[in-house]
Write a protein that holds these residues in place. Structure first.
Motif, short mmCIF file in Angstrom:
data_model
loop_
_atom_site.label_atom_id
_atom_site.label_comp_id
_atom_site.label_asym_id
_atom_site.label_seq_id
_atom_site.Cartn_x
_atom_site.Cartn_y
_atom_site.Cartn_z
N LEU A 30 0.82 -1.21 0.00
CA LEU A 30 0.00 0.00 0.00
C LEU A 30 0.86 1.27 0.00
CD1 LEU A 30 -2.79 1.37 0.24
CD2 LEU A 30 -2.57 1.15 2.73
N PHE A 31 1.89 1.31 0.86
CA PHE A 31 2.69 2.53 1.01
C PHE A 31 3.95 2.53 0.13
CE2 PHE A 31 0.26 2.50 4.97
CZ PHE A 31 -0.19 3.82 5.01
N ARG A 32 4.08 1.55 -0.74
CA ARG A 32 5.24 1.49 -1.61
C ARG A 32 5.40 2.75 -2.47
NH1 ARG A 32 5.80 -3.86 -4.99
NH2 ARG A 32 5.88 -4.64 -2.84
N PRO A 33 4.32 3.38 -2.94
CA PRO A 33 4.50 4.59 -3.75
C PRO A 33 5.28 5.71 -3.05
CG PRO A 33 2.27 3.76 -4.01
CD PRO A 33 2.91 2.94 -2.94
N PHE A 39 5.49 11.35 -8.91
CA PHE A 39 4.20 11.06 -9.51
C PHE A 39 3.52 9.86 -8.86
CE2 PHE A 39 6.82 13.16 -12.72
CZ PHE A 39 6.02 14.25 -13.03
N SER A 40 4.27 9.02 -8.15
CA SER A 40 3.67 7.85 -7.49
C SER A 40 2.84 8.25 -6.28
CB SER A 40 4.77 6.87 -7.05
OG SER A 40 5.52 6.44 -8.17
N TYR A 41 2.99 9.49 -5.83
CA TYR A 41 2.25 9.96 -4.66
C TYR A 41 0.74 9.89 -4.90
CZ TYR A 41 0.36 13.41 -1.37
OH TYR A 41 -0.38 14.04 -0.42
N VAL A 42 0.30 10.18 -6.13
CA VAL A 42 -1.13 10.17 -6.45
C VAL A 42 -1.70 8.77 -6.34
CG1 VAL A 42 -2.83 10.79 -8.21
CG2 VAL A 42 -0.73 12.11 -7.99
N THR A 43 -0.90 7.76 -6.61
CA THR A 43 -1.36 6.36 -6.54
C THR A 43 -1.81 6.02 -5.13
OG1 THR A 43 0.21 5.79 -8.28
CG2 THR A 43 -0.72 3.97 -6.99
N LEU A 44 -1.03 6.42 -4.14
CA LEU A 44 -1.39 6.15 -2.74
C LEU A 44 -2.67 6.90 -2.37
CD1 LEU A 44 -0.85 5.00 0.08
CD2 LEU A 44 0.64 6.97 0.50
N THR A 45 -2.78 8.15 -2.77
CA THR A 45 -3.96 8.95 -2.45
C THR A 45 -5.22 8.29 -3.01
OG1 THR A 45 -2.63 10.95 -2.47
CG2 THR A 45 -5.00 11.22 -2.61
N ASN A 46 -5.16 7.86 -4.24
CA ASN A 46 -6.32 7.21 -4.86
C ASN A 46 -6.67 5.90 -4.14
OD1 ASN A 46 -6.44 9.27 -6.74
ND2 ASN A 46 -5.20 8.16 -8.25
N ALA A 47 -5.65 5.15 -3.77
CA ALA A 47 -5.91 3.88 -3.08
C ALA A 47 -6.57 4.11 -1.72
CB ALA A 47 -4.60 3.11 -2.92
N LEU A 48 -6.11 5.11 -0.99
CA LEU A 48 -6.68 5.40 0.33
C LEU A 48 -8.11 5.91 0.21
CD1 LEU A 48 -3.60 7.07 2.07
CD2 LEU A 48 -4.47 4.76 2.41
N GLU A 49 -8.40 6.67 -0.83
CA GLU A 49 -9.77 7.13 -1.05
C GLU A 49 -10.69 5.95 -1.35
OE1 GLU A 49 -9.51 10.01 -4.13
OE2 GLU A 49 -8.87 11.64 -2.79
N GLU A 50 -10.22 5.01 -2.15
CA GLU A 50 -11.03 3.84 -2.45
C GLU A 50 -11.26 2.98 -1.22
OE1 GLU A 50 -12.62 3.06 -5.18
OE2 GLU A 50 -11.93 4.89 -6.19
N MET A 51 -10.31 3.00 -0.30
CA MET A 51 -10.45 2.22 0.94
C MET A 51 -11.30 2.94 1.97
SD MET A 51 -6.55 0.82 1.39
CE MET A 51 -6.92 0.08 2.98
N VAL A 95 14.81 16.10 -1.03
CA VAL A 95 14.04 17.34 -1.03
C VAL A 95 12.62 17.06 -1.52
CG1 VAL A 95 13.90 19.68 -1.94
CG2 VAL A 95 16.14 18.67 -1.40
N ASN A 96 11.63 17.51 -0.74
CA ASN A 96 10.22 17.35 -1.10
C ASN A 96 9.89 15.89 -1.41
OD1 ASN A 96 7.64 18.35 -1.46
ND2 ASN A 96 7.91 18.75 -3.65
N SER A 97 10.28 15.03 -0.49
CA SER A 97 10.04 13.60 -0.68
C SER A 97 8.55 13.28 -0.60
CB SER A 97 10.80 12.79 0.37
OG SER A 97 10.26 13.05 1.67
N ASN A 98 8.18 12.12 -1.12
CA ASN A 98 6.78 11.71 -1.08
C ASN A 98 6.29 11.54 0.36
OD1 ASN A 98 6.38 11.72 -3.81
ND2 ASN A 98 6.79 9.55 -4.08
N ILE A 99 7.14 11.01 1.23
CA ILE A 99 6.75 10.83 2.64
C ILE A 99 6.47 12.17 3.29
CG2 ILE A 99 7.55 10.03 4.89
CD1 ILE A 99 9.02 7.79 3.53
#
Length: 478
Positions: A30-33, A39-51, A95-99
Motif C-alpha cells: 500500500l505505502f510502496r509509492p 508522480f507515485s504519490y497520487v497512486t497512494l492517495t487514490n488507493a486510500l480514497e477507495e479504501m 528534497v520534497n520527498s513523497n513521505i
C-alpha cells in the motif's frame, strides 16, 4: 481485509486484519509509492480514497485518521528492517520527498479541521497516534526508525504550521505546536547516544562489564534502568582513574557547561556532527572514537541532574570493577582499580554507602573467589603426574594470585572496620546528613516533577544502593 460499514455514505472503510503476518505485506504494498518518484504519490492517495480512509467530512474521520496514522507508523517502523539508511534518504534527505508531502497533507487537514472549532495551541499534539501509540511505545530494536519517524513528522508539522501561523494571524503558533515533538526528539537522541556508546552485541573482555545488557526504549529508561550505573559504566569506558573522573563530574556540576535537555548547547552544530559521525563509523572504531574526556561526549554531560553525589557514582564504579574482576579473576589490574575506588569512598560524603558497598563486595565477590580457589575444583586438579613441571608453574601462579587477592581482601576488611568506626564516632552527624540527603532528594524529585521536560530521565533514588544499605542494617541487627 474487513469491511466496516459507513453510516452516511454508501462506500465502506476497508480495515486490515489484526494478524501481523497478513497485514504487513499489504502495508508494504500500500505505502510502496512513497518510496518512489513524485508522480507515485497520487497512486497512494487514490488507493486510500477507495479504501474509505480519506473521508474528511465524515463523522468518523477522526477514527479513520488515527487508523491511517497507525498503518503508516507500522509500515515505517516495522517494514524496513535492515534498510534504515535507505529510509533516511527517502524521508529526510530527499528534497520534497513523497513521505514528507504525504505527512504535510495529513497535518494540513488536521490543522484546518481543528481551526474550525478551537485554536491550535500548546496542548495540541498533531499526528497524535504516531506520537503516543507508536513512537513512545516503540520496541528497543526499532529505536533508530522511531527517531527518523519523529524527525520526519517534526519537519512536516513545522512546514505546515509556519504557513498557517502567518495565514491565521497567530491562531496557530508554530513554536508551541512543535514543542512536544522537540522534546520527544531530544529524548530519542539521548537514548541513541547512550546506545551507541554502551550497547554492543559482540563480546569484549575490556568492556564486557561496562556495556548495556539490552537495547534502550522510552518505556524502560525512566523506572527500570539505573542511570547512576549507566553513567558509571560510561565513565569507566573512558578512564579508570578516580581523580580524572571526579574532575569530570565537578565540571559537569557547573550548570553553564552542561548539555542537558534544557540547554541550548545540545542543539549546536558541533554536537550534532559528532553524534552523526559516531553513527556512521563501524562498531570496532566507535569505542575508540567516543572515549575522549570531553563533556560533550559523555553521558553525564546530558543528564547533569544525576550528578547528586560523587559517592553514588564512585560506589557504582567500585561494584562494576569488582564484578568484572570476578568475571576475569586473572586480571589483577582490575582488582587494583577496584581497590582505588573503594578507598576513595572514605573521602566522599556517601552516608553508609561506603560500608554497605565494601561489605557487599567482600560477601559477593572476594569471599566466593577464595572458596572457589581454596576448596573448589582447582584445588583437586592441581596434582597431575603426567605434567609435573606444568603443575609446579601453576602452583606458583596460584600462590601468587592468592597472595595478591589476600592482601586486597585484608584492605577491604580494614576499610570496613574503618567505616564502622567512623559511623560510631559520627552518629549524630550522620543523622543530620541523612536528613539533609532526604531533603535534597525530595527537592530534586519535586523540581523534576515541576519541569519534567528539562530534566529527563527524571531523577530516581538509587534502588541498588538503598537495597545494599537495608541488607547491611539487617546484618547489624543480627
Amino acid at each position: 481485509m474487513v469491511n466496516k460499514k459507513n453510516k452516511k455514505k454508501k462506500n465502506c472503510t476497508i480495515v486490515f486484519k489484526d494478524s501481523y503476518r497478513t497485514r504487513r505485506p499489504l502495508l508494504q504494498h500500500l505505502f510502496r509509492p512513497l518510496l518512489h518518484d513524485t508522480f507515485s504519490y497520487v497512486t497512494l492517495t487514490n488507493a486510500l480514497e477507495e479504501m474509505g480512509l480519506l473521508n474528511d467530512d465524515d463523522d468518523d474521520s477522526k477514527n479513520e485518521d488515527a487508523l491511517l496514522e497507525s498503518y503508516f507508523s507500522e509500515w515505517y517502523l516495522h517494514c524496513h528492517t535492515g534498510r534504515v539508511s535507505n529510509l533516511a534518504k527517502v524521508s529526510l534527505l530527499r528534497v520534497n520527498s513523497n513521505i514528507a508531502r504525504w505527512l504535510k497533507a495529513r497535518v494540513a487537514a488536521s490543522v484546518d479541521a481543528r481551526l474550525e472549532k478551537e485554536h491550535v495551541g500548546k496542548d495540541t499534539v498533531l499526528l497524535s497516534t504516531v506520537y503516543h501509540d507508536w513512537i513512545q511505545n516503540c520496541e528497543p530494536q526499532h529505536l533508530t526508525e522511531a527517531f527518523l519517524l519523529a524527525a520526519t513528522c517534526r519537519d512536516a508539522i513545522s512546514g505546515v504550521c509556519q504557513k498557517r501561523e502567518v495565514r491565521t494571524y497567530g491562531r496557530v503558533y508554530n513554536q508551541n505546536v512543535l514543542q512536544p515533538w522537540e522534546t520527544l526528539l531530544k529524548r530519542l537522541r539521548l537514548l541513541m547516544f547512550v546506545q551507541l556508546r554502551l550497547y554492543t552485541t559482540t563480546s569484549d573482555e575490556n568492556n564486557d562489564a561496562f556495556r548495556l545488557e539490552a537495547p534502550l526504549s522510552l518505556q524502560n529508561c525512566e523506572k527500570e534502568l539505573n542511570w547512576n550505573r549507566i553513567v558509571a559504566q560510561d565513565e569507566l569506558r573512558a578512564s579508570a582513574v578516580h581523580e580524572e573522573l571526579v574532575a569530570l563530574e565537578q565540571q559537569c556540576s557547573n550548570n553553564d557547561n552542561n548539555n542537558s535537555n534544557d540547554n541550548a548547547t545540545t542543539d549546536v552544530v558541533a554536537v550534532w556532527r559528532h553524534m552523526q559521525q559516531a553513527c556512521t563509523i563501524s562498531e570496532e572504531e566507535r569505542a575508540e572514537y567516543l572515549v575522549e574526556l570531553e563533556l560533550t561526549q559523555t553521558i553525564l554531560g546530558y543528564v547533569p541532574h544525576y550528578y547528586q553525589d560523587s559517592a553514588v557514582l564512585c560506589a557504582h564504579r567500585t561494584m562494576l570493577l569488582f564484578q568484572k574482576f570476578k568475571q576475569y579473576p586473572q586480571r589483577l589490574d582490575l582488582l587494583q582499580q577496584a581497590l582505588s575506588h573503594c578507598r576513595a569512598l572514605s573521602t566522599l560524603s556517601g552516608g553508609d554507602y561506603a560500608l554497605s558497598v565494601r561489605y557487599a563486595m567482600w560477601q559477593t565477590m572476594l569471599r566466593p573467589l577464595f572458596q572457589e580457589y581454596l576448596f573448589g575444583e582447582q584445588q583437586q586438579q592441581q596434582h597431575n603426574p603426567d605434567n609435573e613441571d606444568d603443575d609446579e608453574e601453576d602452583q606458583q601462579s596460584n600462590n601468587s594470585w592468592i597472595q595478591t587477592v589476600g592482601k586486597a581482601a585484608l584492605i577491604v576488611l580494614n576499610l570496613m572496620e574503618q567505616s564502622m568506626n567512623d559511623d560510631a564516632d559520627n552518629n549524630n552527624n550522620q543523622k543530620k546528613d541523612d536528613a539533609a540527603n532526604k531533603k535534597r532528594l525530595s527537592d530534586t524529585a519535586t523540581n523534576n516533577n515541576n519541569d519534567d521536560n528539562n530534566n529527563w530521565p527524571p531523577f530516581q533514588p538509587d534502588q541498588t544502593l538503598q537495597l545494599l544499605s537495608q541488607k547491611l542494617r539487617q546484618v547489624q541487627l543480627h
